[in-house]
Design a protein around this motif. Structure first.
Motif, PDB file in Angstrom:
ATOM      1  N   PRO A 100     -50.753 -10.183  -2.989  1.00  0.00           N
ATOM      2  CA  PRO A 100     -51.042  -8.757  -2.874  1.00  0.00           C
ATOM      3  C   PRO A 100     -50.972  -8.339  -1.412  1.00  0.00           C
ATOM      4  O   PRO A 100     -51.531  -9.010  -0.549  1.00  0.00           O
ATOM      5  CB  PRO A 100     -52.463  -8.626  -3.417  1.00  0.00           C
ATOM      6  CG  PRO A 100     -52.986  -9.990  -3.595  1.00  0.00           C
ATOM      7  CD  PRO A 100     -51.865 -10.969  -3.437  1.00  0.00           C
ATOM      8  N   PRO A 101     -50.266  -7.270  -1.123  1.00  0.00           N
ATOM      9  CA  PRO A 101     -50.117  -6.832   0.271  1.00  0.00           C
ATOM     10  C   PRO A 101     -51.452  -6.577   0.965  1.00  0.00           C
ATOM     11  O   PRO A 101     -51.558  -6.696   2.174  1.00  0.00           O
ATOM     12  CB  PRO A 101     -49.312  -5.535   0.157  1.00  0.00           C
ATOM     13  CG  PRO A 101     -48.715  -5.540  -1.198  1.00  0.00           C
ATOM     14  CD  PRO A 101     -49.570  -6.409  -2.057  1.00  0.00           C
ATOM     15  N   GLY A 138     -38.145  -9.302  -7.655  1.00  0.00           N
ATOM     16  CA  GLY A 138     -38.046  -8.458  -8.830  1.00  0.00           C
ATOM     17  C   GLY A 138     -38.970  -8.838  -9.964  1.00  0.00           C
ATOM     18  O   GLY A 138     -38.886  -8.281 -11.051  1.00  0.00           O
ATOM     19  N   ALA A 139     -39.861  -9.799  -9.727  1.00  0.00           N
ATOM     20  CA  ALA A 139     -40.725 -10.281 -10.801  1.00  0.00           C
ATOM     21  C   ALA A 139     -42.084  -9.596 -10.837  1.00  0.00           C
ATOM     22  O   ALA A 139     -42.761  -9.638 -11.851  1.00  0.00           O
ATOM     23  CB  ALA A 139     -40.927 -11.795 -10.664  1.00  0.00           C
ATOM     24  N   ARG A 140     -42.478  -8.984  -9.723  1.00  0.00           N
ATOM     25  CA  ARG A 140     -43.836  -8.449  -9.638  1.00  0.00           C
ATOM     26  C   ARG A 140     -43.873  -6.964  -9.321  1.00  0.00           C
ATOM     27  O   ARG A 140     -42.973  -6.421  -8.703  1.00  0.00           O
ATOM     28  CB  ARG A 140     -44.617  -9.201  -8.561  1.00  0.00           C
ATOM     29  CG  ARG A 140     -44.802 -10.657  -8.910  1.00  0.00           C
ATOM     30  CD  ARG A 140     -45.651 -11.332  -7.851  1.00  0.00           C
ATOM     31  NE  ARG A 140     -45.713 -12.745  -8.086  1.00  0.00           N
ATOM     32  CZ  ARG A 140     -46.629 -13.329  -8.838  1.00  0.00           C
ATOM     33  NH1 ARG A 140     -47.565 -12.629  -9.403  1.00  0.00           N
ATOM     34  NH2 ARG A 140     -46.623 -14.628  -9.031  1.00  0.00           N
ATOM     35  N   ARG A 141     -44.985  -6.368  -9.713  1.00  0.00           N
ATOM     36  CA  ARG A 141     -45.254  -4.984  -9.340  1.00  0.00           C
ATOM     37  C   ARG A 141     -45.523  -4.934  -7.840  1.00  0.00           C
ATOM     38  O   ARG A 141     -45.754  -5.963  -7.214  1.00  0.00           O
ATOM     39  CB  ARG A 141     -46.472  -4.474 -10.107  1.00  0.00           C
ATOM     40  CG  ARG A 141     -46.238  -4.354 -11.590  1.00  0.00           C
ATOM     41  CD  ARG A 141     -47.453  -3.807 -12.275  1.00  0.00           C
ATOM     42  NE  ARG A 141     -47.198  -3.740 -13.706  1.00  0.00           N
ATOM     43  CZ  ARG A 141     -48.140  -3.577 -14.598  1.00  0.00           C
ATOM     44  NH1 ARG A 141     -49.405  -3.455 -14.245  1.00  0.00           N
ATOM     45  NH2 ARG A 141     -47.836  -3.527 -15.874  1.00  0.00           N
ATOM     46  N   HIS A 146     -49.281  -8.584 -10.462  1.00  0.00           N
ATOM     47  CA  HIS A 146     -48.935  -8.417 -11.868  1.00  0.00           C
ATOM     48  C   HIS A 146     -47.427  -8.493 -12.079  1.00  0.00           C
ATOM     49  O   HIS A 146     -46.656  -7.984 -11.265  1.00  0.00           O
ATOM     50  CB  HIS A 146     -49.504  -7.105 -12.394  1.00  0.00           C
ATOM     51  CG  HIS A 146     -50.989  -7.078 -12.322  1.00  0.00           C
ATOM     52  ND1 HIS A 146     -51.673  -6.529 -11.261  1.00  0.00           N
ATOM     53  CD2 HIS A 146     -51.931  -7.588 -13.159  1.00  0.00           C
ATOM     54  CE1 HIS A 146     -52.974  -6.677 -11.450  1.00  0.00           C
ATOM     55  NE2 HIS A 146     -53.163  -7.316 -12.585  1.00  0.00           N
ATOM     56  N   PHE A 147     -47.028  -9.106 -13.190  1.00  0.00           N
ATOM     57  CA  PHE A 147     -45.613  -9.298 -13.471  1.00  0.00           C
ATOM     58  C   PHE A 147     -44.997  -8.050 -14.094  1.00  0.00           C
ATOM     59  O   PHE A 147     -45.633  -7.329 -14.854  1.00  0.00           O
ATOM     60  CB  PHE A 147     -45.429 -10.496 -14.414  1.00  0.00           C
ATOM     61  CG  PHE A 147     -45.979 -11.761 -13.849  1.00  0.00           C
ATOM     62  CD1 PHE A 147     -45.395 -12.358 -12.745  1.00  0.00           C
ATOM     63  CD2 PHE A 147     -47.108 -12.347 -14.393  1.00  0.00           C
ATOM     64  CE1 PHE A 147     -45.913 -13.519 -12.199  1.00  0.00           C
ATOM     65  CE2 PHE A 147     -47.636 -13.510 -13.851  1.00  0.00           C
ATOM     66  CZ  PHE A 147     -47.035 -14.092 -12.760  1.00  0.00           C
ATOM     67  N   PRO A 151     -36.203  -9.033 -16.158  1.00  0.00           N
ATOM     68  CA  PRO A 151     -35.739 -10.400 -16.450  1.00  0.00           C
ATOM     69  C   PRO A 151     -36.473 -11.455 -15.617  1.00  0.00           C
ATOM     70  O   PRO A 151     -36.849 -12.502 -16.122  1.00  0.00           O
ATOM     71  CB  PRO A 151     -34.243 -10.355 -16.110  1.00  0.00           C
ATOM     72  CG  PRO A 151     -33.863  -8.920 -16.303  1.00  0.00           C
ATOM     73  CD  PRO A 151     -35.085  -8.130 -15.875  1.00  0.00           C
ATOM     74  N   GLU A 152     -36.707 -11.141 -14.340  1.00  0.00           N
ATOM     75  CA  GLU A 152     -37.402 -12.107 -13.470  1.00  0.00           C
ATOM     76  C   GLU A 152     -38.864 -12.252 -13.878  1.00  0.00           C
ATOM     77  O   GLU A 152     -39.411 -13.358 -13.884  1.00  0.00           O
ATOM     78  CB  GLU A 152     -37.311 -11.659 -12.012  1.00  0.00           C
ATOM     79  CG  GLU A 152     -35.902 -11.568 -11.474  1.00  0.00           C
ATOM     80  CD  GLU A 152     -35.199 -10.233 -11.788  1.00  0.00           C
ATOM     81  OE1 GLU A 152     -34.026 -10.103 -11.417  1.00  0.00           O
ATOM     82  OE2 GLU A 152     -35.808  -9.351 -12.411  1.00  0.00           O
TER      83      GLU A 152
END
Length: 170
Positions: A100-101, A138-141, A146-147, A151-152
């Protein structure tokens, strides 16, 4: 999803309950008093076990616990694990990797929570850290945790489900 995979394997009744922001301590009390907008009250782990009488329980907590002190994590996980002892087969899935940033030390905290949880539940601990690599683009918000339904993101979720299922069969 894990629920669909378990049903394909013959599980007659799969109950899933997730509550945004809840840590183990909240699942023990059935109350959430945090600052985010989420469910404020719900059944406790003990109530869910007594009501549903499961043959297997898969507890996936730890990411939200990592914001607490090591002692508080140890206490709440110990109590929750004790309550799960009446279930014949039980597993605890530790927190996934994530960045998380807002917290550059998040993975360090999550690894600490995983170490504590593993020390309590022993061989019943499933570590998803390797399959939830934070490096897949490209897998996370944007929250870094959170995912996404991309596709990732689905690739990570599928790897997580397979990891849980492979341990559940042993």
């Amino acid at each position: 999803t894990l629920q669909q995979s378990l049903q394909r394997l013959g599980a007659a009744n799969v109950i899933r309950d997730g509550r945004v922001g809840w840590a183990t301590i909240h699942w023990l009390s059935g109350r959430f008093d945090g600052r985010i907008e989420t469910v404020r009250n719900g059944p406790t782990i003990e109530e869910m076990i007594q009501t549903n009488r499961p043959d297997i329980i898969i507890i996936s907590l730890g990411a939200n616990d990592s914001s607490f002190s090591s002692e508080r994590i140890r206490q709440s996980v110990s109590v929750a694990w004790q309550k799960a002892q009446i279930v014949p087969s039980k597993f605890w899935v530790g927190p996934p990797a994530g960045y998380p940033p807002s917290d550059p030390r998040a993975n360090e905290k999550r690894q600490n929570a995983s170490t504590i949880i593993r020390g309590i539940v022993g061989e019943n601990f499933i570590d998803p850290y390797e399959v939830t690599s934070p490096n897949i683009q490209g897998a996370r918000r944007p929250d870094g945790v959170h995912f996404l339904n991309s596709p990732e993101g689905r690739q990570i979720i599928e790897a997580w489900v397979n990891l849980v299922l492979s341990r559940g069969r042993t």
